[in-house]
Each structure stands twice: as C-alpha cells, then as structure tokens.
Design an enzyme around this catalytic site. Structure first.
Site, PDB file in Angstrom:
ATOM      1  N   CYS A   1      -6.757  -8.751   2.863  1.00 27.92           N
ATOM      2  CA  CYS A   1      -8.089  -7.932   2.860  1.00 27.92           C
ATOM      3  C   CYS A   1      -9.225  -8.814   3.221  1.00 27.92           C
ATOM      4  O   CYS A   1      -9.839  -8.919   4.275  1.00 27.92           O
ATOM      5  CB  CYS A   1      -8.339  -7.114   1.675  1.00 27.92           C
ATOM      6  SG  CYS A   1      -7.138  -5.641   1.666  1.00 27.92           S
TER       7      CYS A   1
ATOM      8  N   ASP B   1      10.156   3.296   6.654  1.00 18.18           N
ATOM      9  CA  ASP B   1      10.013   1.898   7.241  1.00 18.18           C
ATOM     10  C   ASP B   1      10.825   1.341   8.209  1.00 18.18           C
ATOM     11  O   ASP B   1      12.044   1.946   7.976  1.00 18.18           O
ATOM     12  CB  ASP B   1      10.141   0.894   5.918  1.00 18.18           C
ATOM     13  CG  ASP B   1       9.219  -0.301   6.160  1.00 18.18           C
ATOM     14  OD1 ASP B   1       8.096  -0.531   5.394  1.00 18.18           O
ATOM     15  OD2 ASP B   1       9.699  -1.132   6.907  1.00 18.18           O
TER      16      ASP B   1
ATOM     17  N   ARG C   1      14.652  -3.092   3.543  1.00 19.63           N
ATOM     18  CA  ARG C   1      13.471  -2.798   2.602  1.00 19.63           C
ATOM     19  C   ARG C   1      14.022  -1.372   2.014  1.00 19.63           C
ATOM     20  O   ARG C   1      14.031  -1.109   0.857  1.00 19.63           O
ATOM     21  CB  ARG C   1      12.140  -2.760   3.274  1.00 19.63           C
ATOM     22  CG  ARG C   1      11.084  -1.819   2.283  1.00 19.63           C
ATOM     23  CD  ARG C   1      10.740  -2.748   1.374  1.00 19.63           C
ATOM     24  NE  ARG C   1       9.447  -2.331   0.877  1.00 19.63           N
ATOM     25  CZ  ARG C   1       9.170  -2.620  -0.415  1.00 19.63           C
ATOM     26  NH1 ARG C   1       9.848  -3.106  -1.353  1.00 19.63           N
ATOM     27  NH2 ARG C   1       7.859  -2.348  -0.923  1.00 19.63           N
TER      28      ARG C   1
ATOM     29  N   THR D   1      -6.879  -0.572   7.122  1.00 23.47           N
ATOM     30  CA  THR D   1      -8.086  -1.039   7.364  1.00 23.47           C
ATOM     31  C   THR D   1      -8.256  -1.328   8.955  1.00 23.47           C
ATOM     32  O   THR D   1      -7.528  -1.973   9.606  1.00 23.47           O
ATOM     33  CB  THR D   1      -8.470  -2.514   6.636  1.00 23.47           C
ATOM     34  OG1 THR D   1      -8.130  -2.313   5.328  1.00 23.47           O
ATOM     35  CG2 THR D   1      -9.935  -2.845   6.830  1.00 23.47           C
TER      36      THR D   1
ATOM     37  N   VAL E   1       0.537  -1.345  -0.086  1.00 23.42           N
ATOM     38  CA  VAL E   1      -0.133  -0.055  -0.068  1.00 23.42           C
ATOM     39  C   VAL E   1       0.850   1.200  -0.059  1.00 23.42           C
ATOM     40  O   VAL E   1       0.716   2.211  -0.818  1.00 23.42           O
ATOM     41  CB  VAL E   1      -0.840   0.063   1.239  1.00 23.42           C
ATOM     42  CG1 VAL E   1      -1.789   1.385   1.350  1.00 23.42           C
ATOM     43  CG2 VAL E   1      -2.011  -1.273   1.294  1.00 23.42           C
TER      44      VAL E   1
ATOM     45  N   THR F   1      -2.849  -4.189   9.126  1.00 22.62           N
ATOM     46  CA  THR F   1      -3.749  -4.799  10.342  1.00 22.62           C
ATOM     47  C   THR F   1      -4.282  -5.894  10.114  1.00 22.62           C
ATOM     48  O   THR F   1      -5.244  -6.251   9.502  1.00 22.62           O
ATOM     49  CB  THR F   1      -4.876  -3.356  10.322  1.00 22.62           C
ATOM     50  OG1 THR F   1      -5.354  -3.435   8.907  1.00 22.62           O
ATOM     51  CG2 THR F   1      -4.569  -2.130  10.889  1.00 22.62           C
TER      52      THR F   1
ATOM     53  N   ARG G   1       0.807 -13.376   1.992  1.00 22.76           N
ATOM     54  CA  ARG G   1       0.312 -12.932   3.460  1.00 22.76           C
ATOM     55  C   ARG G   1      -1.218 -13.525   3.366  1.00 22.76           C
ATOM     56  O   ARG G   1      -1.909 -13.361   2.568  1.00 22.76           O
ATOM     57  CB  ARG G   1      -0.066 -11.441   3.398  1.00 22.76           C
ATOM     58  CG  ARG G   1       1.339 -10.919   3.585  1.00 22.76           C
ATOM     59  CD  ARG G   1       1.200  -9.072   3.759  1.00 22.76           C
ATOM     60  NE  ARG G   1       0.595  -8.951   2.567  1.00 22.76           N
ATOM     61  CZ  ARG G   1       0.096  -7.388   2.233  1.00 22.76           C
ATOM     62  NH1 ARG G   1       0.080  -6.533   3.420  1.00 22.76           N
ATOM     63  NH2 ARG G   1      -0.317  -7.136   1.133  1.00 22.76           N
TER      64      ARG G   1
END
Length: 426
Positions: free
Chosen positions: A262, A36, A41, A122, A18, A87, A333
């Site tokens: 999600c 981050d 990364r 979210t 995202v 989240t 994920r």
C-alpha cells in the site's frame, strides 16, 4: 429481480490479505463464494488453513455460508461480485492493472442483468469506470447502469494487525447510481460494526483511498529526511522525536523503510493520474524518491561505520534480522528490506537473512534470496535489525551480542535495543 440484502449471493474475487477476511465476514450472514485462480490456495482454505495468518481455523470453520472455489462456473448463480485482487506497480513504477483487468474479464463471462460489481482494489480516481466497466460491458454484452451496476469500497486491511479487523474499521462505500450506492452501503453496514461512510461518487471513494497512504508516505519521508539531517549533526533521531512528541499535536511518525502493498505503491497510482491530467506532482514524487532510496542510505551508513571500526567490508559476515515488509506478519510483498540485501551484495559480503515469519520458498521465488534457519553464534561482523518482530524484541542484550564478533557494528533500524549496545540507529 430487484436486489435486496435478503436475496444477495456474493462472490469475492481474490482471496489474499484483503479478500479472505472479507469473505469470512460476509460468509457468516450471506451465501458467499470465495474465488481464487490459485487452486492450491483453495485447497488450503478448504482445509481451514490460511498461510497469510489473517484468519484462524476457527474463524474459517465458523463462516458457515462460505464456500471456496477456483472454478468460475461456480459463480454463475451469484449476483453481487466484490473484486479484491492486487494492484501493484511495474518496474517503471507505473500502475499494473493486469490482475484487475483479468478479474473483470472473468466476471464478464458470468455477469447477468441486474448484477452488481464492487471493486475494493486500490486504483487511481476514474479507474473503475474508465478501465473496468468497459471490460465488463465488452465481455458480457450488457450495458452499464442499465443492465448491470458497479460500486467502489476501498479496502483498509492492515496485514498482521489483530486489533483493526474488517468489522471494526470504518468502510467507505459508493455506487454507480443512488439506489446502488444505498445497497452497497447497506451490505457493508450489515457486517461493519464501526460504521460506513457513503461517498457521493465512485471517483470520490477511489480518491479517498489513494490519498490515505500517500499522506502516510509523505509524513514518513519527512521523518526520514530529518533522520538523515540529524545523523549528520550527530543527534539521536529517536530522542528528538520523543522531545517533539511532548507537544499535543505533533504527529508520531518514525523513520524507516516504506514497503508493502500500500504505502510504497499507492502514491504512484495518484501521480500516474495526475500526469494523465497534465500535472506533474512535485511533493508526492519527492517523498517517493526519498523513501525508495532509504535502503541504499542504510547500507551506506553501515559500511562507513564498519570502515571507521577497521572492519573489512569485502567478505564480512552480515546478519539481516527480518525480511517481511512489517513486523509479526508473513507478507513479503514489496518489502524494502530486499533493497538492503541487494545493496549489501554489491559490497561482496556474506549475507545471512533470518526471519521466523517469512516463508523461505516464497522468498526464493520472489527475490532469489534464501533464509537461514537460525543465526550463527559469534559469527557476524555486522547486524542490521530491519523488522521489529516480537521474536527479536525478546532477544536480551546478551542474546544479540552473542551473535557478533568482538569488533562489530549493530545497526538498529527499529529502536528495539538500548543505545549502549548499538552503533547506529536510523
């Protein structure tokens, strides 16, 4: 200093699927810091490499006002913070707000008077103001809506989708005051060509996000249940759906595994809030239960078919094609293909997992599983086609059959291969 688009200095907190595309989009127009806590990364991004494959090297280098850092002190001059951390849910399927809380704690250390913090992660309705704002106040000593402000603009990223990008997906926006709501909306409108929808409050924007994927989850659960019924009736589910789809208003959902960051997660945020309010959701949790058990159902069907073909299950060689949560994407994920792998292990099969998109080290770290570099010819008693990667779609019938023994079971979850060479389709 009153914040205007012309004097904004942005900080994007969290550079995953995202945050990175958002940072790149803003970095074309605004002074933007991508932050981050993962220093490796940051190192890869500074070398114009993105292991999520969401952003190309060309796009990274073209975002001329964007810098990357893992040092919180580099954000002291920023005045507009956007939080894009994960989240997830915990093992009890309860919201795990730890990343969100830690991000809020970090921001509170550099938060100044007049600053704005917008959350994209979210959450359940009310989380921004009930969970995050108190952390910002406590850590900074500032007063909400007097010294600093907040907003919520839910992410709508679709990993692996090169057609629907940040800029061409309508963005929901909101703010803690009318003035801040307008500023947040103006900021996103300046990079979102598809336009924005300004919600009346932060809670409305939070609720809008959490129901988007709850709706999809329930629709897929219905189709999964229909597939179970049709399988028992000896009817091909895909043929039924194609026939029903000839009606103009029939929704084109397909059965399958519901994973990812999600659809398989967001409904639990909504049900958590509902139960806090004294209401026990019936329909949402029923859909979740059904979708969460599809891996077990798939393995049960496979084993039954193997036994009917007199194939010894214990010690059988089984190939799982695909592990990522969706096609043409390295994201593992919350992939529900892992449920199939776990269930197969209970039957003591020799399992090979082949996925050209997944990272083996990441798979081993997250799930304790190993990938094979390539499938073995003439080796498998059963194959499960679990993910519709383009590489698998390019298999010819002979390519697929060459991997199998003469007496074999092929279970095609994704309707990639013709019915004449598959034994089971979901």
């Amino acid at each position: 200093m009153q914040l205007r688009l012309s004097n904004l200095k942005l900080a994007i907190i969290g550079l995953g699927y995202v945050g990175l595309p958002l940072a790149v989009a803003f970095g074309r127009k605004y002074d933007t810091h991508g932050f981050d806590i993962n220093s490796s990364r940051i190192a890869e991004l500074n070398n114009d490499k993105d292991s999520t494959l969401e952003v190309s090297a060309t796009e990274l280098s073209a975002s001329q006002h964007l810098t990357f850092t893992s040092n919180l002190q580099d954000l002291t001059n920023c005045n507009f913070y956007i939080v894009t951390v994960p989240t997830p849910i915990d093992k009890n399927r309860q919201p795990d707000l730890t990343p969100l809380q830690k991000a809020s704690e970090s921001i509170s250390k550099v938060l100044k008077k007049g600053d704005v913090v917008v959350y994209e992660s979210t959450v359940f309705p009310g989380a921004t103001e009930e969970v995050c704002i108190p952390i910002l106040e406590q850590g900074s000593g500032l007063v909400f809506n007097q010294d600093f402000y907040a907003g919520y603009s839910p992410e709508r990223i679709n990993p692996g989708d090169k057609q629907h990008r940040v800029e061409n997906i309508v963005k929901v926006t909101s703010g803690s005051t009318d003035e801040i709501a307008t500023l947040v909306d103006d900021l996103y409108s300046s990079i979102i060509t598809a336009g924005t929808h300004k919600a009346s409050s932060i809670k409305v924007a939070e609720a809008a996000k959490v129901i988007e994927n709850t709706q999809r989850d329930l629709n897929i659960a219905l189709i999964n249940e229909l597939a179970i019924i049709f399988n028992r009736a000896g009817i091909d589910t895909e043929e039924v759906l194609l026939a029903a789809g000839s009606k103009w208003n029939f929704l084109p959902f397909r059965p399958g595994l519901v994973g990812g960051h999600c659809i398989g997660v967001d409904p639990y945020y909504l049900t958590h809030k509902a139960e806090e309010l004294g209401y026990h959701p019936e329909v949402i949790l029923a859909g979740r239960r059904l979708n969460d058990h599809m891996g077990e159902y798939v393995v049960g069907q496979l084993v039954k078919t193997m036994l009917n073909k007199k194939i010894m299950v214990n010690g059988a060689n089984v190939l799982l094609l695909g592990l990522t949560f969706k096609e043409n994407c390295p994201d593992i994920r919350n992939t529900k293909v892992v449920d199939i792998a776990t269930e197969l292990k209970h039957y003591h099969v020799n399992l090979d997992i082949y996925d050209p998109w997944a990272n083996n080290a990441e798979v081993e770290h997250e799930y304790g599983l190993s990938l094979v570099e390539k499938p073995k010819t003439g080796h498998y008693d059963a194959i499960i086609v679990a993910v519709a990667h383009n590489e698998f779609k390019q298999f010819s019938e002979n390519d697929l059959l060459s991997l199998c023994k003469d007496n074999r079971v092929i279970y095609d979850l994704k309707y990639i291969f013709p019915k004449n060479i598959t034994d089971i389709r979901l």
